[in-house]
Scaffold this motif. Structure first.
Motif, short mmCIF file in Angstrom:
data_model
loop_
_atom_site.label_atom_id
_atom_site.label_comp_id
_atom_site.label_asym_id
_atom_site.label_seq_id
_atom_site.Cartn_x
_atom_site.Cartn_y
_atom_site.Cartn_z
N SER A 64 0.86 -1.19 0.00
CA SER A 64 0.00 0.00 0.00
C SER A 64 0.89 1.24 0.00
O SER A 64 1.60 1.50 0.98
CB SER A 64 -0.91 0.00 1.23
N ASP A 116 -6.84 5.56 -0.10
CA ASP A 116 -7.51 6.86 0.06
C ASP A 116 -6.54 7.98 0.39
O ASP A 116 -6.83 9.15 0.12
CB ASP A 116 -8.57 6.76 1.16
N GLN A 117 -5.40 7.64 1.01
CA GLN A 117 -4.44 8.66 1.43
C GLN A 117 -3.21 8.72 0.52
O GLN A 117 -2.31 9.54 0.76
CB GLN A 117 -3.98 8.38 2.86
N THR A 118 -3.16 7.88 -0.50
CA THR A 118 -1.99 7.85 -1.38
C THR A 118 -1.90 9.11 -2.22
O THR A 118 -2.84 9.48 -2.92
CB THR A 118 -2.04 6.63 -2.32
N LYS A 119 -0.75 9.77 -2.17
CA LYS A 119 -0.50 10.90 -3.04
C LYS A 119 0.09 10.39 -4.35
O LYS A 119 0.92 9.48 -4.36
CB LYS A 119 0.48 11.89 -2.39
N SER A 142 -7.66 16.02 -4.67
CA SER A 142 -6.93 16.39 -3.46
C SER A 142 -5.66 15.57 -3.27
O SER A 142 -4.76 15.99 -2.53
CB SER A 142 -7.83 16.22 -2.24
N ASN A 143 -5.56 14.41 -3.92
CA ASN A 143 -4.38 13.55 -3.79
C ASN A 143 -3.45 13.64 -4.99
O ASN A 143 -2.43 12.95 -5.03
CB ASN A 143 -4.79 12.09 -3.59
N GLU A 155 4.51 17.07 3.00
CA GLU A 155 5.19 15.83 3.37
C GLU A 155 5.95 15.26 2.17
O GLU A 155 7.08 14.78 2.31
CB GLU A 155 4.20 14.80 3.90
N GLU A 188 -6.75 21.95 -0.83
CA GLU A 188 -5.84 22.05 0.32
C GLU A 188 -4.52 22.74 -0.04
O GLU A 188 -3.84 23.28 0.82
CB GLU A 188 -5.55 20.66 0.88
N ASP A 245 2.32 5.05 0.03
CA ASP A 245 2.06 6.41 0.52
C ASP A 245 2.18 7.42 -0.62
O ASP A 245 1.52 8.46 -0.61
CB ASP A 245 3.08 6.78 1.60
N SER A 263 -1.15 20.06 1.62
CA SER A 263 -1.29 18.68 1.21
C SER A 263 -0.04 18.14 0.53
O SER A 263 0.08 16.94 0.32
CB SER A 263 -2.49 18.53 0.26
N ASN A 299 -0.47 20.87 -5.72
CA ASN A 299 -1.63 20.04 -5.41
C ASN A 299 -2.84 20.58 -6.17
O ASN A 299 -3.09 21.78 -6.17
CB ASN A 299 -1.88 20.04 -3.91
#
Length: 313
Positions: A71, A97-100, A121-122, A163, A156, A73, A160, A152
């Motif tokens: 999974s 759902d959180q993967t950029k 958003s990602n 990181e 956001e 990141d 966003s 992005n």
């Protein structure tokens, strides 16, 4: 960070290697079986600024991912533009759902494909001025320095992306946030829209092309077409600055002896090019906006003719 490099060619190898060396868990994904086999056997080998190195990095063929439990990141897209949709389909089980997803492909308009798989958003849309080459399957040639600009696409904004920027900079990839990435993308597209196609057709490195008596006139005509289309899309493009950037490619003491990626694809590896997503995109947008683009159209036709003559796959 758990990172997928989707497209482990020259640039994907550079980013994968540097992120791996910075301590991230990197997985390379590609579709070139010989390249994959040699990396599995010998590690990813590279001439890295004159030093011969080899790093063991996990790599998979994009058609063998069904049972892979990983999974991500962050996904960094370096696949060829015409292969983007197939790659996104292949890796979708590893994109949560959180993967950029950071898109660093050459060309224009790739977000239209990515947003079918990932919320805005990602999505991080960017461009990079790093360079890289392949000396053959499993062996990269990496030299010089570069930068990454990214933005992005969601509401956001910078928060966003922080990181991802931090991780890239820990790997010395020189990332920075841009509030107007479309201008940066068009600026790089001008470099690719001149150096890639012209060096491919003329069978030349960038320095040799730049030293010809016709280089300036041809480059200025192509950039003018890019600038007209960019202006229609409200992307700021400083033409003198773009032309100055292109001329830095001619320097034999820096990157002038480099053959651009399109040359590597077609002339060295007999692979189809991304011309339809660079100059060809300007032609399509020009038709839509009522802008004449004869230089981009002719160069696109010449590259396609070269592909047919060489039987590129």
């Amino acid at each position: 960070m758990k990172i997928i490099i989707a497209g482990a060619g020259a640039m994907g190898s550079r980013f994968g290697l540097m992120l791996h060396q910075a301590g991230n868990e990197v997985v390379l994904i590609d579709g070139w079986q010989e390249h994959i086999d040699l990396i599995k056997e010998h590690g990813l080998r590279a001439n890295f600024n004159g030093e011969e190195i080899a790093e063991k990095i996990v790599i998979y063929h994009q058609n063998e991912l069904e049972t892979l439990n990983f999974s991500a990141d962050l996904v960094i897209l370096f696949t060829k533009a015409m292969q983007l949709d197939a790659m996104m389909q292949s890796i979708k089980s590893m994109v949560g759902d959180q993967t950029k997803v950071l898109c660093l492909l050459n060309g224009i308009g790739h977000e239209d494909v990515i947003k079918q798989y990932v919320p805005l958003s990602n999505i991080l849309l960017g461009n990079t001025m790093w360079t890289a080459g392949l000396e053959g399957p499993g062996k990269a040639k990496l030299f010089g320095n570069g930068t990454i600009d990214l933005q992005n696409l969601g509401t956001e904004g910078k928060s966003s992306a922080n990181e991802v920027i931090e991780v890239l900079n820990e790997a010395k990839l020189n990332a920075r946030y841009s509030d107007n990435i479309l201008s940066s993308i068009y600026k790089k597209a001008c470099v690719n829209g001149t150096m890639n196609g012209l060096c491919t057709i003329l069978d030349s490195n960038m320095a040799s092309f730049g030293e010809t008596s016709v280089a300036d006139a041809i480059v200025e005509s192509i950039v003018a077409e890019f600038a007209q289309v960019a202006a229609y899309e409200k992307a700021e493009l400083n033409v003198p600055e773009v032309l100055a950037q292109i001329k830095t490619c001619y320097n034999r003491e820096t990157i002038g002896l480099h053959h651009p990626s399109m040359y590597q694809d077609l002339i060295i590896n007999n692979r189809l090019t991304e011309i339809d997503y660079i100059n060809g995109a300007i032609v399509r947008k020009g038709r839509e906006y009522g802008i004449e683009t004869p230089y981009c159209q002719f160069l696109t036709q010449l590259v396609h003719g070269k592909e047919e003559i060489l039987g590129a796959k």
